[in-house]
Structures are given as C-alpha cells and as structure tokens.
Design a protein around this motif. Structure first.
Motif, PDB file in Angstrom:
ATOM      1  N   ILE A   4      54.983  41.824  27.658  1.00 31.76           N
ATOM      2  CA  ILE A   4      56.334  41.439  27.720  1.00 31.76           C
ATOM      3  C   ILE A   4      56.744  40.644  29.293  1.00 31.76           C
ATOM      4  CG2 ILE A   4      58.759  42.931  28.090  1.00 31.76           C
ATOM      5  CD1 ILE A   4      57.849  45.321  26.637  1.00 31.76           C
ATOM      6  N   ALA A   5      56.154  40.600  30.373  1.00 28.18           N
ATOM      7  CA  ALA A   5      56.466  40.655  31.326  1.00 28.18           C
ATOM      8  C   ALA A   5      56.114  39.120  31.614  1.00 28.18           C
ATOM      9  CB  ALA A   5      55.852  41.570  32.497  1.00 28.18           C
ATOM     10  N   GLU A   6      55.163  38.829  30.922  1.00 30.47           N
ATOM     11  CA  GLU A   6      54.748  37.603  30.675  1.00 30.47           C
ATOM     12  C   GLU A   6      55.801  36.193  29.686  1.00 30.47           C
ATOM     13  OE1 GLU A   6      50.737  37.457  28.634  1.00 30.47           O
ATOM     14  OE2 GLU A   6      49.276  38.327  30.863  1.00 30.47           O
ATOM     15  N   THR A   7      56.699  37.269  29.232  1.00 38.58           N
ATOM     16  CA  THR A   7      57.401  36.570  28.042  1.00 38.58           C
ATOM     17  C   THR A   7      58.566  35.204  28.937  1.00 38.58           C
ATOM     18  OG1 THR A   7      57.277  37.796  26.463  1.00 38.58           O
ATOM     19  CG2 THR A   7      58.858  36.493  26.074  1.00 38.58           C
ATOM     20  N   GLU A   8      58.222  34.620  28.519  1.00 39.36           N
ATOM     21  CA  GLU A   8      59.173  33.344  29.707  1.00 39.36           C
ATOM     22  C   GLU A   8      60.591  33.009  28.493  1.00 39.36           C
ATOM     23  OE1 GLU A   8      55.502  31.204  31.374  1.00 39.36           O
ATOM     24  OE2 GLU A   8      55.761  29.678  30.229  1.00 39.36           O
ATOM     25  N   VAL A   9      61.243  32.629  29.640  1.00 42.03           N
ATOM     26  CA  VAL A   9      62.366  32.141  28.319  1.00 42.03           C
ATOM     27  C   VAL A   9      62.797  30.982  27.454  1.00 42.03           C
ATOM     28  CG1 VAL A   9      64.996  31.430  28.684  1.00 42.03           C
ATOM     29  CG2 VAL A   9      64.128  33.553  30.544  1.00 42.03           C
ATOM     30  N   GLY A  10      62.704  31.012  26.668  1.00 40.51           N
ATOM     31  CA  GLY A  10      62.950  29.897  25.115  1.00 40.51           C
ATOM     32  C   GLY A  10      62.228  28.733  26.026  1.00 40.51           C
ATOM     33  N   SER A  11      62.074  27.828  25.206  1.00 39.73           N
ATOM     34  CA  SER A  11      60.651  26.549  25.349  1.00 39.73           C
ATOM     35  C   SER A  11      61.071  25.589  26.281  1.00 39.73           C
ATOM     36  CB  SER A  11      60.400  26.634  23.933  1.00 39.73           C
ATOM     37  OG  SER A  11      62.094  24.871  23.757  1.00 39.73           O
ATOM     38  N   ALA A  12      60.296  24.684  26.072  1.00 39.99           N
ATOM     39  CA  ALA A  12      60.081  23.573  27.136  1.00 39.99           C
ATOM     40  C   ALA A  12      61.825  22.851  26.521  1.00 39.99           C
ATOM     41  CB  ALA A  12      59.242  23.025  26.866  1.00 39.99           C
ATOM     42  N   ALA A  13      62.257  22.575  25.634  1.00 38.81           N
ATOM     43  CA  ALA A  13      63.143  22.014  25.197  1.00 38.81           C
ATOM     44  C   ALA A  13      64.736  22.909  26.437  1.00 38.81           C
ATOM     45  CB  ALA A  13      63.323  22.176  23.502  1.00 38.81           C
ATOM     46  N   ASP A  14      64.495  23.820  26.689  1.00 35.80           N
ATOM     47  CA  ASP A  14      65.513  24.593  27.124  1.00 35.80           C
ATOM     48  C   ASP A  14      65.538  24.312  29.006  1.00 35.80           C
ATOM     49  OD1 ASP A  14      66.930  25.979  24.717  1.00 35.80           O
ATOM     50  OD2 ASP A  14      64.783  27.028  25.071  1.00 35.80           O
ATOM     51  N   ALA A  15      64.419  23.323  29.299  1.00 36.08           N
ATOM     52  CA  ALA A  15      64.107  23.817  30.731  1.00 36.08           C
ATOM     53  C   ALA A  15      65.583  22.079  31.242  1.00 36.08           C
ATOM     54  CB  ALA A  15      62.366  22.416  31.181  1.00 36.08           C
ATOM     55  N   GLY A  16      65.847  22.238  32.629  1.00 35.15           N
ATOM     56  CA  GLY A  16      67.045  21.461  32.867  1.00 35.15           C
ATOM     57  C   GLY A  16      66.291  20.838  33.749  1.00 35.15           C
ATOM     58  N   PHE A  17      64.776  21.325  34.491  1.00 36.11           N
ATOM     59  CA  PHE A  17      64.549  20.760  35.758  1.00 36.11           C
ATOM     60  C   PHE A  17      63.691  21.101  35.655  1.00 36.11           C
ATOM     61  CE2 PHE A  17      67.689  22.120  37.802  1.00 36.11           C
ATOM     62  CZ  PHE A  17      67.472  23.246  38.941  1.00 36.11           C
ATOM     63  N   THR A  18      62.578  20.342  36.219  1.00 36.06           N
ATOM     64  CA  THR A  18      61.043  21.532  37.311  1.00 36.06           C
ATOM     65  C   THR A  18      60.702  21.527  39.119  1.00 36.06           C
ATOM     66  OG1 THR A  18      59.888  20.301  34.780  1.00 36.06           O
ATOM     67  CG2 THR A  18      58.718  20.930  36.384  1.00 36.06           C
ATOM     68  N   ILE A  19      61.030  22.744  38.973  1.00 33.89           N
ATOM     69  CA  ILE A  19      60.087  22.355  40.299  1.00 33.89           C
ATOM     70  C   ILE A  19      59.032  21.897  40.796  1.00 33.89           C
ATOM     71  CG2 ILE A  19      60.121  24.207  42.309  1.00 33.89           C
ATOM     72  CD1 ILE A  19      62.222  26.085  41.459  1.00 33.89           C
ATOM     73  N   THR A  20      58.626  21.325  41.559  1.00 34.00           N
ATOM     74  CA  THR A  20      57.089  20.329  41.698  1.00 34.00           C
ATOM     75  C   THR A  20      56.505  21.294  42.806  1.00 34.00           C
ATOM     76  OG1 THR A  20      58.411  18.611  43.119  1.00 34.00           O
ATOM     77  CG2 THR A  20      57.910  18.052  40.682  1.00 34.00           C
ATOM     78  N   ASP A  21      57.114  21.860  44.084  1.00 35.23           N
ATOM     79  CA  ASP A  21      56.748  22.759  45.027  1.00 35.23           C
ATOM     80  C   ASP A  21      56.996  23.643  44.702  1.00 35.23           C
ATOM     81  OD1 ASP A  21      55.752  23.408  47.091  1.00 35.23           O
ATOM     82  OD2 ASP A  21      56.401  21.788  48.428  1.00 35.23           O
ATOM     83  N   TRP A  22      56.846  24.963  44.806  1.00 37.08           N
ATOM     84  CA  TRP A  22      56.938  26.388  44.699  1.00 37.08           C
ATOM     85  C   TRP A  22      56.684  27.204  45.940  1.00 37.08           C
ATOM     86  CZ3 TRP A  22      60.172  29.069  41.834  1.00 37.08           C
ATOM     87  CH2 TRP A  22      59.975  30.061  40.952  1.00 37.08           C
ATOM     88  N   SER A  23      56.537  26.192  47.482  1.00 34.37           N
ATOM     89  CA  SER A  23      56.397  26.935  48.029  1.00 34.37           C
ATOM     90  C   SER A  23      57.991  27.419  49.458  1.00 34.37           C
ATOM     91  CB  SER A  23      55.472  25.903  49.553  1.00 34.37           C
ATOM     92  OG  SER A  23      56.576  24.751  50.150  1.00 34.37           O
TER      93      SER A  23
END
Length: 386
Positions: A327-346
């Motif tokens: 359950i905890a590993e379940t991610e929302v939707g799919s890649a098609a639902d991504a609005g943008f990507t964070i390239t640096d999580w720091s």
C-alpha cells in the motif's frame, strides 16, 4: 530542567485543538506537512534503516521525482517508502486510509448479515516491563481464547462468522500498555445479553491464560465487549483509527491515500500514544521521548496492526489483502499524470515540509502553474514532463 522533565510536567500540545487568544484567528493546520515534518525528524533519529530512507531517498536511476495528479489524488513517484504503520507518520496515513475503508466495508457486510460486537482486552502491566514480552503475552492470551472449547461453543451458538483484530499500544505511568480490539461479526442478530455472555466466557479464558503465563490477573474493568449498531459508525474503531494516525483529519472525505489527518492524543488518563512521543521529539527535542519512541519502533517492527479471520474478507467481497508495504509503495496514477519532474530532491531533504506543501499547492485538481511558481520560489529544480 531537562526537556524530558519539562515534557513530563505538562501535557503535550494537541495540534488539532490549538486555541487562539480572544479576537485572533488560528491559521488552518496543514496536517500533511505535520506528518512530513515528523518523518523528516526520523530521517536522522530512527533506528530503522527503511524509515530513515522513507521519502528521503530516490529510487530512480537519475534521482528524479515525478509529481503526479490524476483528479483523485496527488503524490510523488520515485521515492523510497518504508511501509511502517507503526513508526512512519506518512506511510501510516496511506495504510490506515485503506484499512479504514476495508474495515468499514466488512463491518457494513457483517451488520447486514446479522450483528457485530466491539471490545478491548489487555494484560496487567507495570513500568519497566519489556514491550515485546507484553505483546507476546497479549497474543498468547488471545490464542487461548480462540482455542477455548466453551468460547467456541458460545460463538457457534451466536452464529459467529469471523472477526477483525486490531492492536493498539499506549504508554503511561505504568509503562507500555498493549491491548487488542476485536470486532466480532455474527450471521444472525445478537442481543446485549448474548454479547455479555460471550464476553464473560472470553474474559474467563483470557484471565486463565494470563495466570498460566505468570501475569497478574487482568482487571475486569479494563476488558469489555459491546454490541455494535448501524448508527455507531465503525463501532469503536473510529477512535482506534484516530489514535493510530499521526494528526488524522477525520473530517476529510474518504480518508483517501493523500488525505490530511485531527488528533492523535488519548486522554491523559489513558496514556500517550507513540505519535505523542514522536511529536515531543521533533517539536520539543525531548530526549526521553526519543528513547521511548526508538524502543517502540524496534518492539513494534514486524507486528500486524490488523488481523482478519480466515475467509472473512472474501465473504465480504474484498479482494486479496495488500500488505502495508504494498500500500505504501503504491504511486498516484501513471507517468501520463505527471505535471513535471523534480530533478533535485535535496531542497526537500533539507526541509521536509516543502514536499507536503507542494502537494497542497498542486492538489488533486492539478494546479501545475501554481506548483511551478512554488518550486521557483523555493529553489526546487524541475523539468517539464515529456
């Protein structure tokens, strides 16, 4: 005076019930941010490696994290998760949201079949007793109840079709206080007298098992079983789910996987929950509470919060039970639902609240322009999704 002494002398603040001075308003509480901040403290203080990595480490080859919103939920893809319903406030929120819906479904089915009863059973305890020892004793007592011939006969007479068992632990002046909350389901209507008869036999078997384990006889006042009716919500499990979550927002619709959570406090005479300990750690720097919370996370590791009798879920129409980790590993939707990507999580590693606040800005509706502005304002580097 040490932080621990100060914490012991005053009740911990309940973030869900802050009171503003006369004439002043209180800003809305971001419950998601509260959970993320508490988890951020565990990145440095937890004794469990998976909890230290949860939400902090990325699991993608390039270290990027997608931000997704699909109209029903908002969340991230590409982060490590621990799946600990006991020690991680963020994974706990995701898991308990699903479990609460499952319990509600099974309880509704049970009431339609006949009836239900909710109770509490515990063992006598004292300060200094080992948590794992008490937990094992709790399980042994319950197994003795389930094997008792008289109990089994009474259950059969009442049309017993199964049960859900929830585990809960608090800590107070007498040390760790583990207890079980069973929900019994019956295939025919039961009366208060029926439930009282079942409770008497279960308590007899429980007390006998405790005595065989060398434990003092548990107080009858600490054990109970009462009939559940359709108008009483989850029949006692509402309070269990509230206490079992870090800052649960019980007013949110559906308790969906990204919902915000209101109180995690028990009454003072009932002791503190492990979440109260964690709050004292990350808001007050209480070293004594940290020692207790670390003992808690080690002692609870691998224990099940909810147990279902065999065949009950299928009878109620539920499919295969996912593990807490799944359950905890379940991610929302799919890649098609991504609005943008964070390239640096720091930046989020440095300030965990940012991760929660960004989700709140974007929301389930996918307010991507607001999300981009938030990232620009807080130095979070992004790239547009393909």
């Amino acid at each position: 005076m040490t932080p621990g002494a100060r914490a012991a002398q005053r009740p911990l603040e309940n973030i869900a019930n802050r009171v503003a001075p006369a004439g002043q308003s209180v800003a809305p509480i971001d419950y998601r941010a509260e959970r993320w901040a508490a988890r951020g403290a565990l990145w440095h203080l937890s004794t469990l490696p998976r909890v230290r990595d949860c939400g902090r480490k990325t699991i993608t080859a390039d270290g990027s994290v997608q931000v997704r919103s699909n109209g029903a939920a908002v969340g991230y893809a590409g982060l490590a998760s621990c799946g600990s319903v006991w020690a991680c406030p963020v994974c706990n929120a995701k898991v308990q949201a699903v479990r609460r819906l499952e319990v509600g479904t099974v309880l509704a089915w049970g009431l339609s079949q006949g009836g239900a009863a909710f109770g509490a059973y515990t063992v006598r305890h004292h300060k200094g007793q080992n948590l794992d020892t008490l937990w094992r004793a709790l399980s042994a007592c319950w197994q003795a109840v389930a094997r008792d011939k008289v109990v089994r006969s009474v259950r059969a007479d009442l049309g017993h079709v199964g049960l859900i068992r929830a585990a809960e632990v608090t800590i107070g002046d007498k040390g760790w206080h583990p207890h079980l909350h069973p929900v019994h389901l019956f295939g025919k209507p039961v009366t208060d007298q029926d439930v009282a008869h079942l409770h008497r036999e279960q308590y007899r078997a429980w007390a006998s098992a405790a005595a065989r384990l060398g434990l003092s006889a548990p107080s009858a006042d600490a054990q109970h079983l009462h009939r559940v009716t359709a108008h009483r919500g989850l029949g006692g499990l509402d309070d269990y789910f509230t206490k079992a979550s870090y800052a649960p927002d019980t007013t949110s619709v559906g308790w969906e996987m990204t919902s915000t959570q209101t109180k995690s406090r028990t009454r003072a005479d009932k002791g503190r929950t492990p979440w109260d300990l964690l709050r004292a750690v990350h808001t007050e720097g209480c070293a004594d509470s940290l020692d207790l919370f670390n003992e808690w996370e080690r002692g609870s590791k691998g224990k099940r919060a909810l147990t279902w009798s065999r065949g009950l879920r299928a009878a109620a129409g539920l499919d295969h039970e996912a593990t807490d980790e799944e359950i905890a590993e379940t991610e929302v939707g799919s890649a098609a639902d991504a609005g943008f990507t964070i390239t640096d999580w720091s930046p989020v590693r440095a300030n965990p609240r940012l991760g929660a606040e960004l989700l709140g800005v974007i929301g389930r509706a996918g307010r991507w322009a607001e999300g981009r502005r938030f990232c620009a304002d807080h130095g979070i580097e992004i790239r547009e999704s393909a």
